[in-house]
Design a protein around this motif. Structure first.
Motif, PDB file in Angstrom:
ATOM      1  N   ARG A 224       0.918  -1.295  -0.415  1.00 47.68           N
ATOM      2  CA  ARG A 224      -0.103   0.336  -0.035  1.00 47.68           C
ATOM      3  C   ARG A 224       0.931   1.537   0.545  1.00 47.68           C
ATOM      4  O   ARG A 224       0.388   2.432  -0.276  1.00 47.68           O
ATOM      5  CB  ARG A 224      -1.150  -0.076   0.951  1.00 47.68           C
ATOM      6  CG  ARG A 224      -1.812  -0.676   0.999  1.00 47.68           C
ATOM      7  CD  ARG A 224      -3.224  -0.849   2.619  1.00 47.68           C
ATOM      8  NE  ARG A 224      -2.582  -1.229   3.448  1.00 47.68           N
ATOM      9  CZ  ARG A 224      -2.436  -2.035   3.882  1.00 47.68           C
ATOM     10  NH1 ARG A 224      -2.605  -3.725   3.226  1.00 47.68           N
ATOM     11  NH2 ARG A 224      -2.771  -2.694   4.698  1.00 47.68           N
ATOM     12  N   TYR A 225       1.944   1.254   0.761  1.00 43.10           N
ATOM     13  CA  TYR A 225       3.107   2.170   0.754  1.00 43.10           C
ATOM     14  C   TYR A 225       3.796   2.565  -0.637  1.00 43.10           C
ATOM     15  O   TYR A 225       3.847   3.353  -1.521  1.00 43.10           O
ATOM     16  CB  TYR A 225       4.202   2.102   1.733  1.00 43.10           C
ATOM     17  CG  TYR A 225       5.339   2.514   1.676  1.00 43.10           C
ATOM     18  CD1 TYR A 225       5.269   4.454   2.201  1.00 43.10           C
ATOM     19  CD2 TYR A 225       6.186   2.245   0.985  1.00 43.10           C
ATOM     20  CE1 TYR A 225       6.629   5.312   2.293  1.00 43.10           C
ATOM     21  CE2 TYR A 225       7.732   2.765   1.066  1.00 43.10           C
ATOM     22  CZ  TYR A 225       7.556   4.527   1.803  1.00 43.10           C
ATOM     23  OH  TYR A 225       7.974   5.444   2.207  1.00 43.10           O
ATOM     24  N   LEU A 229       3.304   5.785  -3.377  1.00 48.53           N
ATOM     25  CA  LEU A 229       4.326   6.752  -4.119  1.00 48.53           C
ATOM     26  C   LEU A 229       3.712   7.332  -5.095  1.00 48.53           C
ATOM     27  O   LEU A 229       5.083   8.309  -5.333  1.00 48.53           O
ATOM     28  CB  LEU A 229       5.460   5.545  -3.773  1.00 48.53           C
ATOM     29  CG  LEU A 229       5.867   5.371  -1.691  1.00 48.53           C
ATOM     30  CD1 LEU A 229       7.443   4.764  -2.436  1.00 48.53           C
ATOM     31  CD2 LEU A 229       6.458   6.744  -1.756  1.00 48.53           C
ATOM     32  N   ALA A 230       2.850   6.951  -5.857  1.00 49.59           N
ATOM     33  CA  ALA A 230       2.979   7.112  -6.543  1.00 49.59           C
ATOM     34  C   ALA A 230       2.486   8.763  -7.107  1.00 49.59           C
ATOM     35  O   ALA A 230       2.587   8.741  -8.005  1.00 49.59           O
ATOM     36  CB  ALA A 230       1.416   6.325  -7.305  1.00 49.59           C
ATOM     37  N   ARG A 239       8.971   7.805 -10.941  1.00 46.34           N
ATOM     38  CA  ARG A 239       7.835   7.518  -9.381  1.00 46.34           C
ATOM     39  C   ARG A 239       9.281   7.034  -8.293  1.00 46.34           C
ATOM     40  O   ARG A 239       9.722   6.147  -9.321  1.00 46.34           O
ATOM     41  CB  ARG A 239       7.142   7.452  -9.085  1.00 46.34           C
ATOM     42  CG  ARG A 239       6.121   5.830 -10.599  1.00 46.34           C
ATOM     43  CD  ARG A 239       5.037   5.328  -9.868  1.00 46.34           C
ATOM     44  NE  ARG A 239       5.188   4.548  -8.104  1.00 46.34           N
ATOM     45  CZ  ARG A 239       4.426   3.945  -7.813  1.00 46.34           C
ATOM     46  NH1 ARG A 239       3.450   3.891  -8.360  1.00 46.34           N
ATOM     47  NH2 ARG A 239       4.227   3.869  -6.644  1.00 46.34           N
ATOM     48  N   PRO A 240       9.287   7.521  -6.484  1.00 48.27           N
ATOM     49  CA  PRO A 240       9.374   6.499  -6.140  1.00 48.27           C
ATOM     50  C   PRO A 240       8.440   4.983  -5.856  1.00 48.27           C
ATOM     51  O   PRO A 240       8.114   4.792  -6.369  1.00 48.27           O
ATOM     52  CB  PRO A 240       9.390   7.223  -4.770  1.00 48.27           C
ATOM     53  CG  PRO A 240       8.817   7.870  -5.229  1.00 48.27           C
ATOM     54  CD  PRO A 240       7.731   8.079  -5.822  1.00 48.27           C
ATOM     55  N   ARG A 266      13.627   0.158  -1.776  1.00 51.92           N
ATOM     56  CA  ARG A 266      12.755   1.263  -1.792  1.00 51.92           C
ATOM     57  C   ARG A 266      13.355   2.438  -2.850  1.00 51.92           C
ATOM     58  O   ARG A 266      14.773   3.275  -2.720  1.00 51.92           O
ATOM     59  CB  ARG A 266      13.056   2.319  -0.532  1.00 51.92           C
ATOM     60  CG  ARG A 266      12.434   3.636  -0.750  1.00 51.92           C
ATOM     61  CD  ARG A 266      11.138   3.468  -0.822  1.00 51.92           C
ATOM     62  NE  ARG A 266      10.506   5.214  -0.189  1.00 51.92           N
ATOM     63  CZ  ARG A 266      10.321   5.906  -1.183  1.00 51.92           C
ATOM     64  NH1 ARG A 266      11.142   5.894  -1.854  1.00 51.92           N
ATOM     65  NH2 ARG A 266       9.773   7.158  -0.372  1.00 51.92           N
ATOM     66  N   ARG A 267      13.540   2.781  -3.574  1.00 52.00           N
ATOM     67  CA  ARG A 267      13.938   3.716  -5.138  1.00 52.00           C
ATOM     68  C   ARG A 267      13.466   4.970  -5.012  1.00 52.00           C
ATOM     69  O   ARG A 267      13.018   5.294  -4.418  1.00 52.00           O
ATOM     70  CB  ARG A 267      13.731   3.098  -6.485  1.00 52.00           C
ATOM     71  CG  ARG A 267      14.152   1.840  -6.995  1.00 52.00           C
ATOM     72  CD  ARG A 267      15.505   1.968  -7.121  1.00 52.00           C
ATOM     73  NE  ARG A 267      16.614   0.733  -7.243  1.00 52.00           N
ATOM     74  CZ  ARG A 267      16.958  -0.477  -7.745  1.00 52.00           C
ATOM     75  NH1 ARG A 267      17.838   0.434  -8.523  1.00 52.00           N
ATOM     76  NH2 ARG A 267      17.829  -1.422  -7.408  1.00 52.00           N
ATOM     77  N   MET A 268      13.974   6.303  -4.707  1.00 54.44           N
ATOM     78  CA  MET A 268      14.097   7.376  -3.973  1.00 54.44           C
ATOM     79  C   MET A 268      14.474   7.971  -5.199  1.00 54.44           C
ATOM     80  O   MET A 268      15.365   7.744  -5.909  1.00 54.44           O
ATOM     81  CB  MET A 268      15.340   7.815  -2.877  1.00 54.44           C
ATOM     82  CG  MET A 268      15.364   7.019  -2.239  1.00 54.44           C
ATOM     83  SD  MET A 268      16.763   7.637  -0.612  1.00 54.44           S
ATOM     84  CE  MET A 268      17.748   6.752  -0.891  1.00 54.44           C
ATOM     85  N   ILE A 269      13.592   9.276  -5.554  1.00 50.81           N
ATOM     86  CA  ILE A 269      13.791   9.975  -6.617  1.00 50.81           C
ATOM     87  C   ILE A 269      14.725  10.881  -6.337  1.00 50.81           C
ATOM     88  O   ILE A 269      14.541  11.309  -5.093  1.00 50.81           O
ATOM     89  CB  ILE A 269      12.060  10.537  -7.121  1.00 50.81           C
ATOM     90  CG1 ILE A 269      11.480  11.059  -6.157  1.00 50.81           C
ATOM     91  CG2 ILE A 269      11.100   9.184  -7.627  1.00 50.81           C
ATOM     92  CD1 ILE A 269       9.777  11.395  -6.199  1.00 50.81           C
ATOM     93  N   PRO A 270      14.479  11.660  -7.213  1.00 49.21           N
ATOM     94  CA  PRO A 270      16.162  12.820  -7.018  1.00 49.21           C
ATOM     95  C   PRO A 270      14.828  14.271  -5.787  1.00 49.21           C
ATOM     96  O   PRO A 270      13.378  14.059  -5.934  1.00 49.21           O
ATOM     97  CB  PRO A 270      16.289  14.156  -7.843  1.00 49.21           C
ATOM     98  CG  PRO A 270      16.416  12.547  -8.694  1.00 49.21           C
ATOM     99  CD  PRO A 270      15.134  11.323  -8.805  1.00 49.21           C
TER     100      PRO A 270
END
Ligand SMILES: [Zn+2]
Length: 401
Positions: A224-225, A229-230, A239-240, A266-270
Protein backbone atom coordinates in the motif's frame (compact mmCIF):
# COMPACT_ATOMS: atom_id res chain seq x y z
CA UNK A 1 33.38 24.60 -38.16
CA UNK A 2 34.21 21.61 -36.00
CA UNK A 3 37.54 20.10 -35.08
CA UNK A 4 38.39 16.73 -36.56
CA UNK A 5 38.99 13.93 -34.02
CA UNK A 6 42.68 13.57 -33.17
CA UNK A 7 42.44 9.78 -32.83
CA UNK A 8 40.62 6.89 -34.53
CA UNK A 9 37.83 6.22 -32.05
CA UNK A 10 36.84 2.91 -33.65
CA UNK A 11 40.35 1.46 -33.47
CA UNK A 12 40.62 2.80 -29.93
CA UNK A 13 37.43 1.04 -28.83
CA UNK A 14 38.59 -2.21 -30.44
CA UNK A 15 41.90 -1.96 -28.61
CA UNK A 16 40.13 -1.36 -25.28
CA UNK A 17 37.85 -4.38 -25.80
CA UNK A 18 40.93 -6.55 -26.49
CA UNK A 19 42.19 -5.86 -22.97
CA UNK A 20 39.76 -7.82 -20.76
CA UNK A 21 38.78 -6.13 -17.50
CA UNK A 22 35.97 -8.25 -16.02
CA UNK A 23 34.89 -7.46 -12.49
CA UNK A 24 35.03 -9.68 -10.54
CA UNK A 25 37.97 -10.06 -10.29
CA UNK A 26 38.33 -6.38 -11.22
CA UNK A 27 41.96 -6.31 -12.22
CA UNK A 28 42.23 -3.14 -14.34
CA UNK A 29 46.02 -2.80 -14.33
CA UNK A 30 46.52 -3.57 -18.01
CA UNK A 31 43.63 -1.48 -19.38
CA UNK A 32 44.60 1.38 -17.05
CA UNK A 33 48.17 1.26 -18.34
CA UNK A 34 46.85 1.42 -21.91
CA UNK A 35 44.68 4.47 -21.08
CA UNK A 36 47.56 6.18 -19.25
CA UNK A 37 49.89 5.63 -22.21
CA UNK A 38 47.28 7.03 -24.61
CA UNK A 39 46.83 10.14 -22.47
CA UNK A 40 50.58 10.69 -22.22
CA UNK A 41 51.07 10.17 -25.94
CA UNK A 42 48.39 12.77 -26.68
CA UNK A 43 49.85 15.52 -24.54
CA UNK A 44 47.99 15.21 -21.26
CA UNK A 45 50.31 16.96 -18.80
CA UNK A 46 49.41 15.07 -15.66
CA UNK A 47 48.55 11.36 -15.81
CA UNK A 48 48.23 9.48 -12.53
CA UNK A 49 47.25 5.88 -11.83
CA UNK A 50 45.62 5.34 -8.43
CA UNK A 51 44.55 2.21 -6.58
CA UNK A 52 43.19 1.73 -3.08
CA UNK A 53 45.45 -0.13 -0.62
CA UNK A 54 42.67 -2.71 -0.09
CA UNK A 55 42.75 -3.69 -3.77
CA UNK A 56 45.95 -2.63 -5.53
CA UNK A 57 44.95 -4.31 -8.81
CA UNK A 58 41.89 -2.02 -9.11
CA UNK A 59 43.74 0.76 -10.88
CA UNK A 60 41.96 3.94 -11.95
CA UNK A 61 43.59 6.65 -14.07
CA UNK A 62 43.20 10.42 -13.80
CA UNK A 63 44.49 12.49 -16.71
CA UNK A 64 44.50 16.27 -16.51
CA UNK A 65 44.79 18.65 -19.44
CA UNK A 66 45.37 22.22 -18.34
CA UNK A 67 44.78 24.91 -20.89
CA UNK A 68 46.97 27.94 -21.48
CA UNK A 69 44.16 30.16 -20.14
CA UNK A 70 41.94 30.08 -17.07
CA UNK A 71 38.43 28.71 -17.43
CA UNK A 72 36.03 26.06 -16.20
CA UNK A 73 36.97 22.53 -15.18
CA UNK A 74 35.13 19.79 -17.04
CA UNK A 75 35.38 16.14 -16.01
CA UNK A 76 34.92 13.27 -18.42
CA UNK A 77 34.28 10.07 -16.46
CA UNK A 78 33.94 6.48 -17.68
CA UNK A 79 34.66 3.15 -16.05
CA UNK A 80 37.36 0.67 -16.99
CA UNK A 81 35.82 -2.51 -15.63
CA UNK A 82 33.14 -4.66 -17.26
CA UNK A 83 30.84 -7.33 -15.92
CA UNK A 84 32.31 -10.83 -16.23
CA UNK A 85 31.11 -13.34 -18.81
CA UNK A 86 28.47 -15.42 -17.06
CA UNK A 87 28.67 -19.23 -17.25
CA UNK A 88 25.48 -19.51 -19.32
CA UNK A 89 26.53 -16.61 -21.52
CA UNK A 90 29.87 -17.80 -22.93
CA UNK A 91 28.38 -20.25 -25.44
CA UNK A 92 25.88 -17.69 -26.74
CA UNK A 93 28.40 -15.16 -28.07
CA UNK A 94 28.57 -15.27 -31.86
CA UNK A 95 32.03 -13.63 -31.79
CA UNK A 96 35.04 -13.65 -29.47
CA UNK A 97 33.89 -11.36 -26.62
CA UNK A 98 37.43 -10.00 -26.32
CA UNK A 99 38.14 -9.84 -30.05
CA UNK A 100 36.91 -6.32 -30.78
CA UNK A 101 35.16 -7.71 -33.86
CA UNK A 102 33.59 -5.27 -36.34
CA UNK A 103 30.63 -6.59 -38.33
CA UNK A 104 27.96 -4.71 -40.29
CA UNK A 105 28.82 -1.37 -38.76
CA UNK A 106 28.80 -2.68 -35.20
CA UNK A 107 31.70 -3.26 -32.83
CA UNK A 108 31.12 -6.33 -30.66
CA UNK A 109 32.64 -7.31 -27.37
CA UNK A 110 32.38 -7.40 -23.62
CA UNK A 111 32.40 -3.77 -22.56
CA UNK A 112 31.89 -2.58 -26.15
CA UNK A 113 29.06 -0.34 -24.98
CA UNK A 114 29.43 -0.50 -21.18
CA UNK A 115 31.67 1.29 -20.74
CA UNK A 116 34.51 1.26 -23.24
CA UNK A 117 32.52 3.11 -25.93
CA UNK A 118 32.11 6.31 -23.90
CA UNK A 119 35.68 5.88 -22.66
CA UNK A 120 37.01 5.71 -26.24
CA UNK A 121 34.93 8.75 -27.22
CA UNK A 122 36.17 10.71 -24.20
CA UNK A 123 39.82 9.80 -24.83
CA UNK A 124 39.44 10.91 -28.44
CA UNK A 125 37.77 14.19 -27.42
CA UNK A 126 40.50 14.90 -24.89
CA UNK A 127 43.23 14.17 -27.45
CA UNK A 128 41.50 16.56 -29.85
CA UNK A 129 41.49 19.28 -27.18
CA UNK A 130 45.12 18.60 -26.26
CA UNK A 131 46.14 19.37 -29.84
CA UNK A 132 44.59 22.84 -29.31
CA UNK A 133 46.00 23.44 -25.85
CA UNK A 134 47.51 26.86 -26.70
CA UNK A 135 43.99 28.25 -27.01
CA UNK A 136 42.39 26.03 -24.36
CA UNK A 137 40.62 28.09 -21.74
CA UNK A 138 40.05 25.83 -18.74
CA UNK A 139 40.84 22.28 -17.67
CA UNK A 140 39.69 18.87 -18.83
CA UNK A 141 40.00 16.01 -16.36
CA UNK A 142 39.53 12.48 -17.63
CA UNK A 143 38.73 9.86 -15.00
CA UNK A 144 38.90 6.22 -16.09
CA UNK A 145 37.62 4.44 -13.01
CA UNK A 146 37.89 0.90 -11.72
CA UNK A 147 35.22 -0.91 -9.70
CA UNK A 148 32.02 0.62 -11.11
CA UNK A 149 30.40 -2.75 -11.75
CA UNK A 150 30.69 -3.69 -8.08
CA UNK A 151 29.36 -0.37 -6.80
CA UNK A 152 32.30 2.00 -7.11
CA UNK A 153 33.31 1.90 -3.46
CA UNK A 154 36.96 1.10 -4.26
CA UNK A 155 36.83 3.09 -7.50
CA UNK A 156 35.15 6.45 -7.89
CA UNK A 157 33.95 6.70 -4.28
CA UNK A 158 37.46 6.03 -3.04
CA UNK A 159 38.98 8.55 -5.50
CA UNK A 160 36.50 11.21 -4.37
CA UNK A 161 36.95 10.54 -0.66
CA UNK A 162 40.74 10.50 -1.02
CA UNK A 163 40.66 14.04 -2.40
CA UNK A 164 42.01 12.92 -5.77
CA UNK A 165 39.19 14.47 -7.81
CA UNK A 166 39.06 18.25 -8.29
CA UNK A 167 35.98 20.40 -7.87
CA UNK A 168 34.38 20.67 -11.31
CA UNK A 169 32.00 22.99 -13.10
CA UNK A 170 30.55 20.20 -15.22
CA UNK A 171 30.83 16.42 -15.23
CA UNK A 172 29.90 14.00 -17.98
CA UNK A 173 29.54 10.42 -16.76
CA UNK A 174 29.76 8.05 -19.70
CA UNK A 175 27.01 5.41 -19.69
CA UNK A 176 24.38 4.20 -22.13
CA UNK A 177 21.82 6.92 -22.86
CA UNK A 178 21.52 6.51 -26.64
CA UNK A 179 23.35 9.84 -26.96
CA UNK A 180 20.70 11.74 -25.06
CA UNK A 181 21.39 13.76 -21.95
CA UNK A 182 20.33 12.14 -18.66
CA UNK A 183 20.15 14.60 -15.80
CA UNK A 184 19.09 12.32 -12.96
CA UNK A 185 19.01 8.82 -11.64
CA UNK A 186 17.25 7.35 -8.65
CA UNK A 187 18.85 6.40 -5.38
CA UNK A 188 18.34 3.10 -3.60
CA UNK A 189 17.57 2.41 0.03
CA UNK A 190 17.70 -1.23 1.00
CA UNK A 191 16.09 -2.32 4.24
CA UNK A 192 15.23 -5.49 6.13
CA UNK A 193 11.92 -6.03 7.90
CA UNK A 194 12.07 -8.69 10.60
CA UNK A 195 9.07 -10.40 12.16
CA UNK A 196 9.16 -12.27 15.46
CA UNK A 197 6.70 -14.70 17.02
CA UNK A 198 6.80 -17.87 19.12
CA UNK A 199 7.56 -21.33 17.79
CA UNK A 200 5.37 -24.31 18.64
CA UNK A 201 4.60 -27.64 16.99
CA UNK A 202 2.31 -27.36 13.97
CA UNK A 203 -0.29 -29.70 15.50
CA UNK A 204 -1.57 -26.75 17.53
CA UNK A 205 -0.48 -23.53 15.84
CA UNK A 206 -2.87 -21.35 17.84
CA UNK A 207 -0.62 -21.78 20.87
CA UNK A 208 2.23 -20.06 19.05
CA UNK A 209 2.70 -16.84 17.11
CA UNK A 210 3.47 -17.35 13.44
CA UNK A 211 6.19 -14.90 12.35
CA UNK A 212 5.47 -15.57 8.66
CA UNK A 213 1.87 -14.43 9.13
CA UNK A 214 3.06 -11.36 11.05
CA UNK A 215 5.49 -10.60 8.23
CA UNK A 216 2.74 -11.01 5.65
CA UNK A 217 0.87 -8.14 7.29
CA UNK A 218 3.95 -5.97 6.89
CA UNK A 219 4.41 -6.99 3.24
CA UNK A 220 0.83 -5.94 2.44
CA UNK A 221 1.34 -2.63 4.24
CA UNK A 222 4.48 -2.04 2.17
CA UNK A 223 2.49 -2.74 -0.98
CA UNK A 224 0.00 0.00 0.00
CA UNK A 225 2.94 2.31 0.74
CA UNK A 226 4.34 1.58 -2.75
CA UNK A 227 0.98 2.53 -4.29
CA UNK A 228 0.83 5.75 -2.28
CA UNK A 229 4.28 6.76 -3.57
CA UNK A 230 2.79 7.18 -7.06
CA UNK A 231 1.73 10.69 -6.07
CA UNK A 232 5.39 11.79 -6.03
CA UNK A 233 6.76 12.26 -9.53
CA UNK A 234 10.10 13.52 -10.83
CA UNK A 235 10.03 14.92 -14.38
CA UNK A 236 12.68 12.60 -15.82
CA UNK A 237 12.99 9.54 -13.54
CA UNK A 238 9.34 9.10 -12.62
CA UNK A 239 8.00 7.89 -9.29
CA UNK A 240 9.57 6.34 -6.19
CA UNK A 241 8.94 2.66 -5.61
CA UNK A 242 9.03 0.10 -2.83
CA UNK A 243 9.57 -3.55 -3.74
CA UNK A 244 9.78 -6.55 -1.42
CA UNK A 245 12.26 -8.71 -3.30
CA UNK A 246 12.89 -11.59 -0.89
CA UNK A 247 11.02 -13.14 2.00
CA UNK A 248 12.58 -15.74 4.24
CA UNK A 249 11.37 -17.54 7.32
CA UNK A 250 10.69 -20.85 8.97
CA UNK A 251 12.54 -24.10 8.59
CA UNK A 252 9.93 -26.83 8.27
CA UNK A 253 6.24 -27.11 7.48
CA UNK A 254 5.42 -28.82 10.77
CA UNK A 255 6.50 -26.00 13.07
CA UNK A 256 5.21 -22.49 13.67
CA UNK A 257 8.11 -20.20 12.72
CA UNK A 258 9.32 -17.70 15.31
CA UNK A 259 11.15 -15.43 12.88
CA UNK A 260 10.89 -14.25 9.30
CA UNK A 261 12.43 -11.48 7.23
CA UNK A 262 11.62 -9.43 4.15
CA UNK A 263 14.30 -7.65 2.13
CA UNK A 264 13.12 -4.57 0.36
CA UNK A 265 14.36 -2.11 -2.22
CA UNK A 266 13.05 1.44 -1.98
CA UNK A 267 13.98 3.58 -5.01
CA UNK A 268 14.27 7.24 -4.13
CA UNK A 269 13.66 10.00 -6.63
CA UNK A 270 15.91 13.08 -6.54
CA UNK A 271 15.46 15.24 -3.44
CA UNK A 272 14.00 12.46 -1.31
CA UNK A 273 15.99 12.46 1.92
CA UNK A 274 17.10 8.95 2.93
CA UNK A 275 16.54 9.80 6.60
CA UNK A 276 12.95 10.83 5.86
CA UNK A 277 12.44 7.65 3.84
CA UNK A 278 13.68 5.57 6.79
CA UNK A 279 11.17 7.34 9.07
CA UNK A 280 8.42 6.60 6.52
CA UNK A 281 9.27 2.89 6.49
CA UNK A 282 9.36 2.85 10.27
CA UNK A 283 5.93 4.52 10.39
CA UNK A 284 4.52 1.98 7.90
CA UNK A 285 5.80 -0.91 9.99
CA UNK A 286 4.73 0.66 13.32
CA UNK A 287 1.20 1.10 11.97
CA UNK A 288 0.74 -2.61 11.19
CA UNK A 289 -1.98 -3.84 13.56
CA UNK A 290 -0.67 -6.93 15.35
CA UNK A 291 -3.18 -6.81 18.22
CA UNK A 292 -4.78 -10.15 17.40
CA UNK A 293 -1.42 -11.97 17.70
CA UNK A 294 -0.61 -10.86 21.23
CA UNK A 295 2.47 -9.16 22.68
CA UNK A 296 4.96 -11.73 21.35
CA UNK A 297 4.30 -10.64 17.77
CA UNK A 298 6.80 -7.96 16.79
CA UNK A 299 8.06 -6.22 13.67
CA UNK A 300 11.24 -4.23 13.17
CA UNK A 301 12.73 -2.45 10.18
CA UNK A 302 16.38 -1.49 9.78
CA UNK A 303 19.73 -2.73 8.41
CA UNK A 304 19.65 0.12 5.92
CA UNK A 305 21.99 0.54 2.98
CA UNK A 306 21.77 3.77 1.05
CA UNK A 307 23.02 4.58 -2.42
CA UNK A 308 22.56 8.18 -3.52
CA UNK A 309 20.46 9.66 -6.30
CA UNK A 310 21.75 12.55 -8.35
CA UNK A 311 20.02 15.29 -10.26
CA UNK A 312 20.99 18.36 -12.28
CA UNK A 313 18.77 20.94 -13.86
CA UNK A 314 21.09 21.45 -16.88
CA UNK A 315 20.13 25.11 -16.69
CA UNK A 316 23.71 26.38 -16.28
CA UNK A 317 25.63 27.79 -19.25
CA UNK A 318 27.62 24.55 -19.54
CA UNK A 319 24.46 22.43 -19.21
CA UNK A 320 22.79 24.43 -21.95
CA UNK A 321 25.93 24.23 -24.10
CA UNK A 322 25.96 20.46 -23.75
CA UNK A 323 22.30 20.13 -24.74
CA UNK A 324 23.03 22.41 -27.70
CA UNK A 325 25.97 20.24 -28.81
CA UNK A 326 23.77 17.13 -28.82
CA UNK A 327 21.08 18.97 -30.75
CA UNK A 328 23.68 20.33 -33.19
CA UNK A 329 25.28 16.97 -33.98
CA UNK A 330 22.21 14.72 -33.93
CA UNK A 331 19.61 17.22 -35.07
CA UNK A 332 17.32 15.62 -32.50
CA UNK A 333 15.83 16.32 -29.09
CA UNK A 334 18.70 16.01 -26.60
CA UNK A 335 16.51 15.52 -23.52
CA UNK A 336 16.99 15.76 -20.62
CA UNK A 337 15.91 12.23 -19.82
CA UNK A 338 16.20 10.09 -16.71
CA UNK A 339 18.60 7.15 -16.41
CA UNK A 340 17.22 4.00 -14.80
CA UNK A 341 20.29 2.03 -13.67
CA UNK A 342 22.64 3.45 -11.08
CA UNK A 343 26.07 4.80 -12.02
CA UNK A 344 29.21 6.32 -10.56
CA UNK A 345 27.46 9.71 -10.79
CA UNK A 346 26.24 9.15 -7.23
CA UNK A 347 29.84 9.25 -5.97
CA UNK A 348 30.63 12.47 -7.85
CA UNK A 349 27.94 14.73 -6.42
CA UNK A 350 30.48 16.35 -4.06
CA UNK A 351 32.75 17.22 -7.02
CA UNK A 352 30.18 19.61 -8.53
CA UNK A 353 29.15 21.77 -5.54
CA UNK A 354 28.02 24.61 -7.78
CA UNK A 355 28.05 22.78 -11.07
CA UNK A 356 26.14 20.16 -12.92
CA UNK A 357 26.50 16.56 -13.96
CA UNK A 358 24.97 14.54 -16.77
CA UNK A 359 25.09 10.92 -17.91
CA UNK A 360 25.74 10.49 -21.59
CA UNK A 361 26.94 7.92 -24.08
CA UNK A 362 26.06 5.75 -27.07
CA UNK A 363 23.83 2.69 -27.07
CA UNK A 364 21.46 1.29 -24.52
CA UNK A 365 21.99 -0.42 -21.20
CA UNK A 366 19.68 -3.17 -22.46
CA UNK A 367 22.51 -4.59 -24.60
CA UNK A 368 25.06 -4.13 -21.83
CA UNK A 369 25.67 -7.02 -19.43
CA UNK A 370 24.56 -9.54 -22.12
CA UNK A 371 25.97 -11.72 -24.89
CA UNK A 372 26.82 -10.05 -28.22
CA UNK A 373 27.10 -6.64 -26.57
CA UNK A 374 27.82 -4.05 -29.27
CA UNK A 375 28.05 -0.40 -30.17
CA UNK A 376 27.06 0.95 -33.57
CA UNK A 377 29.99 2.78 -35.16
CA UNK A 378 27.66 5.58 -36.21
CA UNK A 379 26.55 6.11 -32.59
CA UNK A 380 30.13 6.02 -31.29
CA UNK A 381 31.19 8.62 -33.84
CA UNK A 382 28.22 10.81 -32.90
CA UNK A 383 29.18 10.60 -29.21
CA UNK A 384 32.72 11.63 -30.11
CA UNK A 385 31.54 14.53 -32.28
CA UNK A 386 29.22 15.77 -29.54
CA UNK A 387 31.97 15.70 -26.91
CA UNK A 388 34.38 17.50 -29.24
CA UNK A 389 31.76 20.08 -30.17
CA UNK A 390 30.96 20.70 -26.50
CA UNK A 391 34.60 21.08 -25.45
CA UNK A 392 35.25 23.28 -28.46
CA UNK A 393 32.33 25.63 -27.79
CA UNK A 394 32.92 25.72 -24.02
CA UNK A 395 36.71 25.81 -23.74
CA UNK A 396 38.19 26.74 -27.11
CA UNK A 397 36.06 29.24 -28.94
CA UNK A 398 36.74 32.92 -28.59
CA UNK A 399 40.37 32.44 -27.63
CA UNK A 400 43.45 33.09 -29.76
CA UNK A 401 41.49 34.99 -32.35
ZN1 LIG B 1 28.49 1.19 -17.04
Amino acid sequence: MSLQPAADVVALLQALIRIPSPNPPGDTREVAAFVAAFLQRHGCDDVQPHAPPEKPQAVSVIGTLRGAHAGPTIMLHAHLDTVPIAADEAARWSVDPYGGVMRDGHIYGKGSVDDKAPLAAMLTALATCAAQRARLRGTVVLVAAAEEETGGVLGTKWLAESGLLPPCDFIIVGEQTDNRVANAHKGVLRATVRAYGRSVHATNPDRGVNAVVVLARAVLALERYHQALASRVHPTVGRPTCNVGVIAGGSTANAVPDSAAAYLDRRMIPHEDPETVKRELEAVIAAVDLGQYGPEARLTVGEYQVSNWFASTVESALGQAFLASVRHVLNADPGPIGYLPGSDAKHLVGCVPAGEMVIFGPGTYEVAHAFDEYTAVEDLQATTSILIHFLETSLLNGMGQ
